[in-house]
Write an enzyme that holds these catalytic residues in place. Structure first.
Site, PDB file in Angstrom:
ATOM      1  N   LYS A  56      42.847 -89.345 -70.357  1.00 58.13           N
ATOM      2  CA  LYS A  56      43.382 -88.545 -71.431  1.00 58.13           C
ATOM      3  C   LYS A  56      42.399 -88.265 -72.465  1.00 58.13           C
ATOM      4  CE  LYS A  56      47.065 -88.814 -74.806  1.00 58.13           C
ATOM      5  NZ  LYS A  56      48.267 -89.575 -75.224  1.00 58.13           N
ATOM      6  N   LYS A  88      45.111 -85.671 -68.222  1.00 58.71           N
ATOM      7  CA  LYS A  88      45.807 -85.053 -69.063  1.00 58.71           C
ATOM      8  C   LYS A  88      44.846 -84.436 -70.336  1.00 58.71           C
ATOM      9  CE  LYS A  88      49.013 -85.962 -72.701  1.00 58.71           C
ATOM     10  NZ  LYS A  88      49.645 -87.050 -73.352  1.00 58.71           N
TER      11      LYS A  88
HETATM   12  C1  PBG Z   1      51.107 -90.223 -77.237  1.00 58.67           C
HETATM   13  C2  PBG Z   1      51.323 -88.852 -76.188  1.00 58.67           C
HETATM   14  C3  PBG Z   1      50.934 -87.353 -76.636  1.00 58.67           C
HETATM   15  C4  PBG Z   1      51.218 -86.892 -75.466  1.00 58.67           C
HETATM   16  C5  PBG Z   1      52.037 -87.575 -74.687  1.00 58.67           C
HETATM   17  N1  PBG Z   1      52.068 -88.866 -75.155  1.00 58.67           N
HETATM   18  C6  PBG Z   1      50.217 -87.074 -77.716  1.00 58.67           C
HETATM   19  C7  PBG Z   1      49.021 -87.591 -78.230  1.00 58.67           C
HETATM   20  O1  PBG Z   1      48.220 -88.508 -77.647  1.00 58.67           O
HETATM   21  O2  PBG Z   1      48.596 -87.278 -79.579  1.00 58.67           O
HETATM   22  C8  PBG Z   1      51.202 -85.442 -75.087  1.00 58.67           C
HETATM   23  C9  PBG Z   1      51.949 -84.646 -74.451  1.00 58.67           C
HETATM   24  C10 PBG Z   1      51.992 -83.151 -74.424  1.00 58.67           C
HETATM   25  O3  PBG Z   1      51.181 -82.454 -75.524  1.00 58.67           O
HETATM   26  O4  PBG Z   1      52.800 -82.439 -73.898  1.00 58.67           O
HETATM   27  N2  PBG Z   1      50.658 -91.271 -77.140  1.00 58.67           N
END
Ligand code: PBG
Length: 333
Positions: free
Chosen positions: A196, A256
């Site tokens: 991520k 991601k």
């Molecule tokens: C938070 C989380 C995020 C997303 C999913 N879980 C945002 C972040 O890490 O700030 C993002 C999903 C998206 O942008 O569609 N833990």
């Protein structure tokens, strides 16, 4: 021309093209992310046209619609009221909290739908971070993992099928696995947000949950998540994360964002035998929606092509806000 090979021969008719088609998108590939809030009105999310903050009842109807379209997994994100947010994000393991109640309701009404949950503190944190922020402004790893384990157990007790740690703390997959097993939830899986990245593509999502990092008091709150989410410049680090998640017991690995990271999906597909998921994140969704609203692109064609690109790169599953639209279009084809 005297050509031996003429690749166009196999592109000549729709039937020939369908015979040699290497990849296919189907509704069962999708994991559909849904936002829910405590209110009694559906709220549109302005930065994500077509996506809503559902009420509990309308969310259940939306899940039923998704099921009828062939979607077999959803993931839930709560918009938590400000009054419940704390520095330690304790609301995340409230058994009577929004997410456990929603899980129970969906399991009552659509018992066969797979429910994935998100494990991280940001929707519950008054600082807007995925972990606990110390007085010095450091996002604490091990203390956060304790909270995440409690969160995962409450979600599993409510009926979650797949726990999705999205926080990027070190060691959280192993700790959650052990906590679940200790509580008798060895059948509950972990879909880890393995690679991520600290990405600007999450912007619209943070608007949806009002969960962006924020200074609320005198604490030096980090402005971004780059001390725990990965550097967009790195590939090898994603492999390391994947190896650790496998060792710690992850069942599915996720990359991601998706679209700007197709190379990472491809690499993880090569390196691991586990299912790989791609998260087609909020910013990717909103860019398509905005251009389509302006009439600059053909939304259906662009969405289906984008989803196909994840499959071609090696993803087996796709988290996407386009899930219902795409499932509908695939049905019509
Ligand atoms: C938070 C989380 C995020 C997303 C999913 N879980 C945002 C972040 O890490 O700030 C993002 C999903 C998206 O942008 O569609 N833990």
């Amino acid at each position: 021309m005297e050509l031996t090979y003429r690749p166009r021969r196999l592109r000549r008719t729709p039937a020939l093209r369908s015979m040699v088609r290497e990849n296919k998108v189907s509704a069962s590939d999708f994991i559909y992310p849904l936002f829910v809030h405590e209110g009694n009105q559906i709220e549109q999310i302005s930065a994500m046209p077509g996506a809503n903050r559902w009420t509990i009842d309308t969310l259940v109807e939306e899940v039923a619609r998704a099921w009828d379209l062939g979607i077999r997994c959803i993931v839930l994100f709560p918009k938590v009221s400000e009054s419940l947010k704390t520095e330690g994000g304790e609301e995340c393991f409230n058994e009577k909290g929004l997410i456990p109640r929603v899980i129970r309701k969906i399991k009552d009404e659509i018992p066969d739908m797979t429910i994935m949950t998100d494990v991280a503190l940001d929707p519950y944190s008054s600082d807007g971070h995925d972990g606990i922020v110390s007085a010095e402004g450091v996002v604490l790893n091990d203390e956060t993992v304790d909270q995440l384990c409690k969160q995962a157990i409450v979600q599993a007790q409510a009926g979650a099928d797949l726990i999705g740690p999205s926080d990027m703390m070190d060691g959280r997959v192993g700790a959650i696995r052990e906590a679940l097993d200790d509580e008798g939830f060895e059948h509950v899986g972990i879909i880890s947000y393995t690679a991520k990245y600290a990405s600007a593509y999450y912007g619209p999502f943070r608007e949806a949950l009002d969960s962006a990092p924020r200074p609320v008091n005198s604490k030096p709150i980090p402005k971004d998540k780059s001390t725990y989410q990965m550097d967009p410049a790195n590939t090898r680090e994603a492999i390391t994360e994947a190896q650790l998640d496998e060792q710690e017991g992850a069942d599915i690995l996720m990359v991601k964002p998706g679209l700007a990271y197709l190379d990472i999906i491809y690499r993880l597909r090569e390196e691991s035998e586990l299912p790989i998921a791609a998260y087609n994140v909020s910013g990717e969704y909103s860019m398509i929606k905005a251009a389509a609203e302006k009439g600059w692109i053909d939304e259906k064609q662009i969405v289906l092509e984008t989803l196909l690109s994840f499959k071609r790169a090696g993803a087996n599953l796709i988290l996407t806000y386009h899930a219902c639209d795409a499932a509908q279009w695939l049905k019509e084809e």
